[in-house]
Design a protein around this motif. Sequence first.
Motif, PDB file in Angstrom:
ATOM      1  N   LYS A 106      14.512 -21.032  36.864  1.00 18.16           N
ATOM      2  CA  LYS A 106      14.496 -21.670  35.572  1.00 18.16           C
ATOM      3  C   LYS A 106      14.413 -20.664  34.428  1.00 18.16           C
ATOM      4  CE  LYS A 106      12.044 -25.802  37.284  1.00 18.16           C
ATOM      5  NZ  LYS A 106      10.801 -26.598  37.117  1.00 18.16           N
ATOM      6  N   MET A 107      13.905 -19.465  34.688  1.00 22.39           N
ATOM      7  CA  MET A 107      13.580 -18.549  33.597  1.00 22.39           C
ATOM      8  C   MET A 107      14.333 -17.226  33.664  1.00 22.39           C
ATOM      9  SD  MET A 107      11.500 -20.409  31.875  1.00 22.39           S
ATOM     10  CE  MET A 107      10.619 -19.351  30.727  1.00 22.39           C
ATOM     11  N   ASN A 108      15.377 -17.167  34.489  1.00 21.37           N
ATOM     12  CA  ASN A 108      16.167 -15.932  34.635  1.00 21.37           C
ATOM     13  C   ASN A 108      15.292 -14.746  35.031  1.00 21.37           C
ATOM     14  OD1 ASN A 108      18.630 -17.142  34.039  1.00 21.37           O
ATOM     15  ND2 ASN A 108      18.502 -16.685  31.856  1.00 21.37           N
TER      16      ASN A 108
ATOM     17  N   VAL B 264      28.823  -9.223  25.503  1.00 22.39           N
ATOM     18  CA  VAL B 264      27.679 -10.059  25.141  1.00 22.39           C
ATOM     19  C   VAL B 264      26.811 -10.229  26.388  1.00 22.39           C
ATOM     20  CG1 VAL B 264      26.910 -12.331  24.350  1.00 22.39           C
ATOM     21  CG2 VAL B 264      29.002 -11.322  23.401  1.00 22.39           C
ATOM     22  N   VAL B 265      25.526  -9.983  26.265  1.00 28.40           N
ATOM     23  CA  VAL B 265      24.574 -10.269  27.344  1.00 28.40           C
ATOM     24  C   VAL B 265      23.826 -11.536  26.965  1.00 28.40           C
ATOM     25  CG1 VAL B 265      22.645  -9.412  28.722  1.00 28.40           C
ATOM     26  CG2 VAL B 265      24.343  -7.804  27.830  1.00 28.40           C
ATOM     27  N   TYR B 266      23.872 -12.532  27.843  1.00 30.99           N
ATOM     28  CA  TYR B 266      23.418 -13.877  27.483  1.00 30.99           C
ATOM     29  C   TYR B 266      22.718 -14.529  28.670  1.00 30.99           C
ATOM     30  CZ  TYR B 266      24.041 -18.763  25.797  1.00 30.99           C
ATOM     31  OH  TYR B 266      23.871 -20.068  25.387  1.00 30.99           O
ATOM     32  N   GLY B 267      21.594 -15.187  28.384  1.00 33.43           N
ATOM     33  CA  GLY B 267      20.856 -15.868  29.440  1.00 33.43           C
ATOM     34  C   GLY B 267      20.979 -17.375  29.411  1.00 33.43           C
ATOM     35  N   GLY B 268      21.784 -17.886  28.501  1.00 28.48           N
ATOM     36  CA  GLY B 268      21.946 -19.333  28.392  1.00 28.48           C
ATOM     37  C   GLY B 268      21.232 -19.894  27.182  1.00 28.48           C
ATOM     38  N   GLU B 269      21.344 -21.200  26.995  1.00 26.71           N
ATOM     39  CA  GLU B 269      20.819 -21.853  25.796  1.00 26.71           C
ATOM     40  C   GLU B 269      19.292 -21.912  25.769  1.00 26.71           C
ATOM     41  OE1 GLU B 269      22.577 -25.679  25.707  1.00 26.71           O
ATOM     42  OE2 GLU B 269      24.607 -24.948  25.289  1.00 26.71           O
ATOM     43  N   ARG B 270      18.663 -21.834  26.939  1.00 29.09           N
ATOM     44  CA  ARG B 270      17.225 -22.088  27.011  1.00 29.09           C
ATOM     45  C   ARG B 270      16.368 -20.826  26.982  1.00 29.09           C
ATOM     46  NH1 ARG B 270      13.728 -23.046  31.541  1.00 29.09           N
ATOM     47  NH2 ARG B 270      11.961 -24.373  30.981  1.00 29.09           N
ATOM     48  N   VAL B 271      16.813 -19.792  27.688  1.00 28.57           N
ATOM     49  CA  VAL B 271      15.991 -18.594  27.831  1.00 28.57           C
ATOM     50  C   VAL B 271      16.891 -17.393  28.070  1.00 28.57           C
ATOM     51  CG1 VAL B 271      15.678 -18.923  30.321  1.00 28.57           C
ATOM     52  CG2 VAL B 271      13.990 -17.597  29.035  1.00 28.57           C
ATOM     53  N   PHE B 272      16.509 -16.254  27.513  1.00 35.00           N
ATOM     54  CA  PHE B 272      17.240 -15.013  27.771  1.00 35.00           C
ATOM     55  C   PHE B 272      16.832 -14.486  29.140  1.00 35.00           C
ATOM     56  CE2 PHE B 272      17.847 -10.362  27.238  1.00 35.00           C
ATOM     57  CZ  PHE B 272      19.213 -10.376  27.001  1.00 35.00           C
ATOM     58  N   ALA B 273      15.593 -14.061  29.267  1.00 33.37           N
ATOM     59  CA  ALA B 273      15.018 -13.688  30.570  1.00 33.37           C
ATOM     60  C   ALA B 273      13.529 -13.502  30.358  1.00 33.37           C
ATOM     61  CB  ALA B 273      15.646 -12.422  31.134  1.00 33.37           C
ATOM     62  N   ALA B 274      12.735 -14.192  31.154  1.00 33.78           N
ATOM     63  CA  ALA B 274      11.295 -14.212  30.928  1.00 33.78           C
ATOM     64  C   ALA B 274      10.551 -13.132  31.697  1.00 33.78           C
ATOM     65  CB  ALA B 274      10.727 -15.576  31.277  1.00 33.78           C
TER      66      ALA B 274
ATOM     67  N   ALA C 158      13.093 -17.541  18.913  1.00 33.17           N
ATOM     68  CA  ALA C 158      12.993 -16.674  20.084  1.00 33.17           C
ATOM     69  C   ALA C 158      11.646 -15.946  20.096  1.00 33.17           C
ATOM     70  CB  ALA C 158      14.130 -15.661  20.094  1.00 33.17           C
ATOM     71  N   THR C 159      11.261 -15.483  21.275  1.00 33.53           N
ATOM     72  CA  THR C 159      10.010 -14.753  21.443  1.00 33.53           C
ATOM     73  C   THR C 159      10.253 -13.518  22.305  1.00 33.53           C
ATOM     74  OG1 THR C 159       8.713 -16.808  21.347  1.00 33.53           O
ATOM     75  CG2 THR C 159       7.641 -14.870  22.294  1.00 33.53           C
ATOM     76  N   PHE C 160       9.845 -12.364  21.772  1.00 30.51           N
ATOM     77  CA  PHE C 160       9.949 -11.105  22.499  1.00 30.51           C
ATOM     78  C   PHE C 160       8.549 -10.662  22.951  1.00 30.51           C
ATOM     79  CE2 PHE C 160      13.518 -11.293  19.613  1.00 30.51           C
ATOM     80  CZ  PHE C 160      14.573 -10.679  20.266  1.00 30.51           C
TER      81      PHE C 160
ATOM     82  N   ARG D 194      19.367  -9.848  13.700  1.00 25.71           N
ATOM     83  CA  ARG D 194      19.795 -11.034  12.959  1.00 25.71           C
ATOM     84  C   ARG D 194      19.210 -12.262  13.631  1.00 25.71           C
ATOM     85  NH1 ARG D 194      26.072 -12.942  12.894  1.00 25.71           N
ATOM     86  NH2 ARG D 194      25.858 -14.873  11.725  1.00 25.71           N
ATOM     87  N   LEU D 195      18.789 -13.233  12.835  1.00 26.60           N
ATOM     88  CA  LEU D 195      18.301 -14.508  13.344  1.00 26.60           C
ATOM     89  C   LEU D 195      19.255 -15.616  12.938  1.00 26.60           C
ATOM     90  CD1 LEU D 195      14.469 -14.353  12.544  1.00 26.60           C
ATOM     91  CD2 LEU D 195      15.676 -13.481  14.572  1.00 26.60           C
ATOM     92  N   VAL D 196      19.534 -16.516  13.865  1.00 26.00           N
ATOM     93  CA  VAL D 196      20.365 -17.688  13.593  1.00 26.00           C
ATOM     94  C   VAL D 196      19.729 -18.876  14.292  1.00 26.00           C
ATOM     95  CG1 VAL D 196      22.489 -16.324  13.377  1.00 26.00           C
ATOM     96  CG2 VAL D 196      21.862 -17.289  15.599  1.00 26.00           C
ATOM     97  N   PRO D 197      20.095 -20.100  13.927  1.00 28.81           N
ATOM     98  CA  PRO D 197      19.593 -21.254  14.670  1.00 28.81           C
ATOM     99  C   PRO D 197      19.942 -21.136  16.158  1.00 28.81           C
ATOM    100  CG  PRO D 197      20.610 -21.960  12.626  1.00 28.81           C
ATOM    101  CD  PRO D 197      20.914 -20.508  12.758  1.00 28.81           C
ATOM    102  N   ALA D 198      19.065 -21.655  16.994  1.00 28.18           N
ATOM    103  CA  ALA D 198      19.200 -21.460  18.441  1.00 28.18           C
ATOM    104  C   ALA D 198      20.567 -21.861  18.969  1.00 28.18           C
ATOM    105  CB  ALA D 198      18.097 -22.235  19.167  1.00 28.18           C
ATOM    106  N   GLU D 199      21.117 -22.945  18.442  1.00 26.70           N
ATOM    107  CA  GLU D 199      22.388 -23.429  18.969  1.00 26.70           C
ATOM    108  C   GLU D 199      23.569 -22.559  18.535  1.00 26.70           C
ATOM    109  OE1 GLU D 199      21.496 -25.715  15.140  1.00 26.70           O
ATOM    110  OE2 GLU D 199      20.397 -25.008  16.916  1.00 26.70           O
ATOM    111  N   GLU D 200      23.330 -21.600  17.636  1.00 25.73           N
ATOM    112  CA  GLU D 200      24.414 -20.748  17.142  1.00 25.73           C
ATOM    113  C   GLU D 200      24.380 -19.335  17.713  1.00 25.73           C
ATOM    114  OE1 GLU D 200      24.418 -20.778  12.874  1.00 25.73           O
ATOM    115  OE2 GLU D 200      24.218 -22.973  12.768  1.00 25.73           O
ATOM    116  N   VAL D 201      23.388 -19.048  18.564  1.00 22.40           N
ATOM    117  CA  VAL D 201      23.178 -17.671  19.013  1.00 22.40           C
ATOM    118  C   VAL D 201      24.395 -17.112  19.750  1.00 22.40           C
ATOM    119  CG1 VAL D 201      21.845 -16.218  20.593  1.00 22.40           C
ATOM    120  CG2 VAL D 201      20.671 -17.797  19.078  1.00 22.40           C
ATOM    121  N   TYR D 202      24.881 -17.835  20.736  1.00 20.39           N
ATOM    122  CA  TYR D 202      25.985 -17.295  21.531  1.00 20.39           C
ATOM    123  C   TYR D 202      27.241 -17.122  20.690  1.00 20.39           C
ATOM    124  CZ  TYR D 202      29.480 -16.690  25.160  1.00 20.39           C
ATOM    125  OH  TYR D 202      30.507 -16.202  25.911  1.00 20.39           O
ATOM    126  N   ASP D 203      27.574 -18.113  19.890  1.00 21.13           N
ATOM    127  CA  ASP D 203      28.775 -18.019  19.065  1.00 21.13           C
ATOM    128  C   ASP D 203      28.676 -16.851  18.081  1.00 21.13           C
ATOM    129  OD1 ASP D 203      29.915 -20.164  20.348  1.00 21.13           O
ATOM    130  OD2 ASP D 203      29.426 -21.616  18.767  1.00 21.13           O
TER     131      ASP D 203
END
Length: 266
Positions: free
Chosen positions: A29-31, A58-68, A132-134, A185-194
């Motif tokens: 669930k959390m990559n 692009v390195v991408y973990g999906g809409e929910r989580v990058f990698a926990a 997001a949280t780092f 850069r910060l964008v709304p969550a649904e716009e991150v991948y695009d």
Amino acid sequence: MAEAGSNTAEFVRLEVTDGVGTIRLDRPKMNAISVQVQAELRAAAAEATERDDVRAVVVYGGERVFAAGNDVKEMADLSYSDMVRISASVSSATTAIARIPKPVVAAVTGYALGGGCELALAADHRIAADNATFGQPEVLLGIIPGAGGTQRLARLVGPSRAKDIIFTGRFVKADEALAIGLADRLVPAEEVYDAAVAWAAQFSGAAALAIRAAKECVDRGLETDLDTGLEIERQQFAAMFATEDRERGISSFVENGPGKATFVGR
């Protein structure tokens, strides 16, 4: 239409569309980054490096989580001798991403913690969701970052900030990450991948050898003293005059002004 990579990995895949390669982590669930995921990241990085149709990544973990983080359950029963044997695998996966000789952007959603934060640090640019949280919370497990966190974080945000983040293991919210340079850069969550794809896509017709040389100059220069870094730059600058793109770029500038050249990556 996306073209899948040639590898048959279980958790990491490379998909290519219009010059942009997406290295997609998909381990619900959390990559969590296991030894297998590390191997698959190395393979995806190698493929992205070798493919001429990939101009940026692009390195991408999906809409929910990058990698926990790294797979803590997998590490639970490892001894010192076990970790001596496999520790190179931990760091080499992020190093493989960092050494892709093309622009690399991390598209960060949800959590980028521990090994996930280190994976984001390996990118050239980080576009993150505004929620997001780092973090590098390894000390809370009685260990330290082992995939480049102590090195890349300090180089990115400075040693004092890096020590605070690593010593405390605290979470870094998106607004702080932006303020200290951990996110670009910060964008709304649904716009991150695009947004990440748009950043990467600007290099699809760029002078690939020049970008490769510039990336090597910056990265290698940061590893050494100024005079050595300047010598690395001098050599790479001179080398550009052996490329077809240099001929195209300068001829176009003289004839038509800046920004109109068509490059071929040679």
